[in-house]
Enzyme design. Structure first.
Site, short mmCIF file in Angstrom:
data_model
loop_
_atom_site.label_atom_id
_atom_site.label_comp_id
_atom_site.label_asym_id
_atom_site.label_seq_id
_atom_site.Cartn_x
_atom_site.Cartn_y
_atom_site.Cartn_z
N SER A 12 0.82 -1.22 0.00
CA SER A 12 0.00 0.00 0.00
C SER A 12 0.85 1.26 0.00
CB SER A 12 -0.91 0.01 1.24
OG SER A 12 -0.11 0.09 2.40
N VAL A 56 -0.06 -9.31 7.84
CA VAL A 56 0.95 -10.32 8.20
C VAL A 56 0.76 -10.86 9.62
CG1 VAL A 56 2.69 -9.50 6.55
CG2 VAL A 56 2.73 -8.64 8.91
N ASN A 82 7.98 -7.37 2.84
CA ASN A 82 8.31 -5.95 2.96
C ASN A 82 7.57 -5.26 4.11
OD1 ASN A 82 8.83 -3.06 1.84
ND2 ASN A 82 6.61 -3.29 1.78
N TYR A 147 12.82 -2.59 17.43
CA TYR A 147 12.95 -2.61 15.96
C TYR A 147 14.23 -3.34 15.58
CZ TYR A 147 13.05 -0.91 11.13
OH TYR A 147 13.09 -0.83 9.75
N LYS A 151 14.58 -6.80 13.30
CA LYS A 151 15.31 -6.85 12.03
C LYS A 151 16.55 -7.74 12.11
CE LYS A 151 12.57 -4.21 9.51
NZ LYS A 151 11.84 -4.74 8.34
N1 LIG Z 1 12.00 3.89 4.93
C1 LIG Z 1 13.09 3.58 5.56
O1 LIG Z 1 13.91 4.44 5.85
C2 LIG Z 1 13.38 2.13 5.89
C3 LIG Z 1 14.68 1.82 6.27
C4 LIG Z 1 15.00 0.50 6.56
C5 LIG Z 1 14.02 -0.48 6.47
N2 LIG Z 1 12.74 -0.15 6.12
C6 LIG Z 1 11.77 -1.25 6.03
O2 LIG Z 1 11.13 -1.22 4.78
C7 LIG Z 1 9.88 -1.87 4.87
C8 LIG Z 1 8.84 -1.03 4.15
O3 LIG Z 1 8.73 0.21 4.80
P1 LIG Z 1 8.56 1.61 4.03
O4 LIG Z 1 9.76 2.39 4.28
O5 LIG Z 1 8.09 1.40 2.66
O6 LIG Z 1 7.43 2.27 4.98
P2 LIG Z 1 5.86 2.52 4.75
O7 LIG Z 1 5.67 3.45 3.62
O8 LIG Z 1 5.35 2.90 6.11
O9 LIG Z 1 5.31 1.08 4.34
C9 LIG Z 1 5.14 0.07 5.28
C10 LIG Z 1 4.15 -0.92 4.75
O10 LIG Z 1 4.00 -2.00 5.70
C11 LIG Z 1 2.63 -2.22 5.86
N3 LIG Z 1 2.27 -2.88 7.11
C12 LIG Z 1 2.48 -2.49 8.38
N4 LIG Z 1 1.97 -3.39 9.23
C13 LIG Z 1 1.42 -4.38 8.48
C14 LIG Z 1 0.73 -5.59 8.74
N5 LIG Z 1 0.47 -6.00 9.99
N6 LIG Z 1 0.33 -6.37 7.70
C15 LIG Z 1 0.57 -5.98 6.43
N7 LIG Z 1 1.18 -4.85 6.12
C16 LIG Z 1 1.59 -4.05 7.13
C17 LIG Z 1 1.99 -0.85 5.75
O11 LIG Z 1 0.62 -1.02 5.52
P3 LIG Z 1 -0.52 0.05 5.92
O12 LIG Z 1 -0.57 1.01 4.79
O13 LIG Z 1 -1.75 -0.79 6.06
O14 LIG Z 1 -0.10 0.67 7.22
C18 LIG Z 1 2.76 -0.32 4.56
O15 LIG Z 1 2.24 -0.83 3.36
C19 LIG Z 1 9.61 -2.10 6.35
O16 LIG Z 1 9.86 -3.44 6.67
C20 LIG Z 1 10.63 -1.17 7.03
O17 LIG Z 1 11.01 -1.66 8.30
C21 LIG Z 1 12.41 1.13 5.84
#
Ligand SMILES: NC(=O)c1ccc[n+]([C@@H]2O[C@H](COP(=O)([O-])OP(=O)(O)OC[C@H]3O[C@@H](n4cnc5c(N)ncnc54)[C@H](OP(=O)(O)O)[C@@H]3O)[C@@H](O)[C@H]2O)c1
Length: 277
Positions: A12, A56, A82, A147, A151
């Site tokens: 999403s 998830v 993801n 967190y 991870k």
């Molecule tokens: N952005 C960064 O700087 C960064 C850095 C390192 C790692 N990451 C990792 O990258 C991944 C994606 O994050 P992003 O940066 O793209 O952030 P984001 O835009 O907040 O996206 C996170 C996604 O995870 C979904 N989600 C959360 N809880 C969930 C659940 N219980 N079941 C299914 N979906 C769920 C959210 O869905 P909803 O829309 O329903 O909330 C959203 O689609 C994560 O694992 C995060 O830890 C991000």
């Protein structure tokens, strides 16, 4: 050749959405899963994309999404784990529920999704699993203990799992981003269901400082381009790459600095970047 199919969690927003688009553009079938598919307007307008519900933390929705995807496309060649969010704060102030929510989403959610997809990948005798971890899956950072734990757990899981899955033609990789501007910052949640009055001062000082940090691009490297993460996820799925893949200048430089700097200077650098002065 038959089109290949990828299942992506958390499509999403952020990396998940960009990754869904990337695979679609490259000619794949995409099972774009999310908690609230009824809100989706963009991905379901694309050809060969099935938008469906998957939370998830809810195994039934994992099973249903896989069944629906298989009915539509007939195979699952890649799984991109993801979905995730960042819990932050003093560990002592996290309630059991806060701990559970972080681990259920970022770790157990990955475990359960993999376990449900494996029978199909084994039948196919091929598959690639890409787990989106983080720089925080390799480096402990201030105020991110839960967190970090979630991870690190996924990095450990992935590093082990590839051994048992190799014989079935299934590979397991991780993509570990540094800081990228997605929905992640907004979705970060203070784990403080168990507030301690005697931590009020420290907590509020930290929060104020953290708000100020989030309001500006991170120093000194700024934010990376989230499309780079989606492109790397695609590359990991379709080409020979290492099993663990850092992405972002900050992530790569931090790992290099950890090798080159003294332990104390490295820790001070992390502390100064996050903790109030
Ligand atoms: N952005 C960064 O700087 C960064 C850095 C390192 C790692 N990451 C990792 O990258 C991944 C994606 O994050 P992003 O940066 O793209 O952030 P984001 O835009 O907040 O996206 C996170 C996604 O995870 C979904 N989600 C959360 N809880 C969930 C659940 N219980 N079941 C299914 N979906 C769920 C959210 O869905 P909803 O829309 O329903 O909330 C959203 O689609 C994560 O694992 C995060 O830890 C991000």
């Amino acid at each position: 050749m038959m089109k290949k199919t990828v299942l992506i969690t958390g499509a999403s927003s952020g990396f998940g959405r960009l990754t869904a688009r990337k695979f679609q553009q490259e000619g794949w079938n995409v099972i774009a899963t999310m908690r609230s598919p009824e809100k989706e307007t963009e991905l379901n307008a694309l050809s060969n994309v099935l938008v469906t519900r998957l939370d998830v933390t809810d195994s039934t929705t994992i099973q249903q999404a896989i069944q629906e995807g298989l009915k539509e496309f007939g195979s699952i060649d890649a799984l991109i784990n993801n979905a995730g969010f960042g819990a932050i704060g003093y560990l002592e102030e996290a309630s059991e529920e806060d701990v559970k929510k972080q681990m259920d989403t970022n770790f157990t959610g990955v475990v359960n999704t993999i376990r449900e997809v494996l029978p199909q990948m084994r039948r196919q005798n091929s598959g690639t699993i890409v787990n989106v971890t983080s720089l925080a899956g390799s480096v402990g950072m201030p105020m991110l203990s839960l967190y970090n734990a979630s991870k690190f757990a996924v990095e450990g899981l992935s590093e082990s799992l590839k051994f048992e899955l190799e014989q079935f033609g299934i590979d397991v990789k991780t993509v570990a981003p540094g800081a990228f501007k997605t929905g992640f910052g907004n979705a970060m949640s203070f784990a403080e269901g168990n507030k301690k009055a005697d931590l009020d001062t420290q907590r509020e000082r930290f929060k104020e400082n953290f708000e100020a940090i989030l309001a500006k691009p991170p120093k000194p490297f700024g934010y990376g381009n989230p499309q780079d993460v989606a492109d790397l996820i695609y590359r990991c799925t379709t080409s020979k790459t290492p099993n663990k893949n850092l992405v972002g200048k900050d992530a790569k430089m931090t790992m290099r600095m950890r090798r080159l700097m003294s332990k104390r200077s490295f820790a001070n650098m992390l502390k100064n970047a996050v903790m109030p002065k």
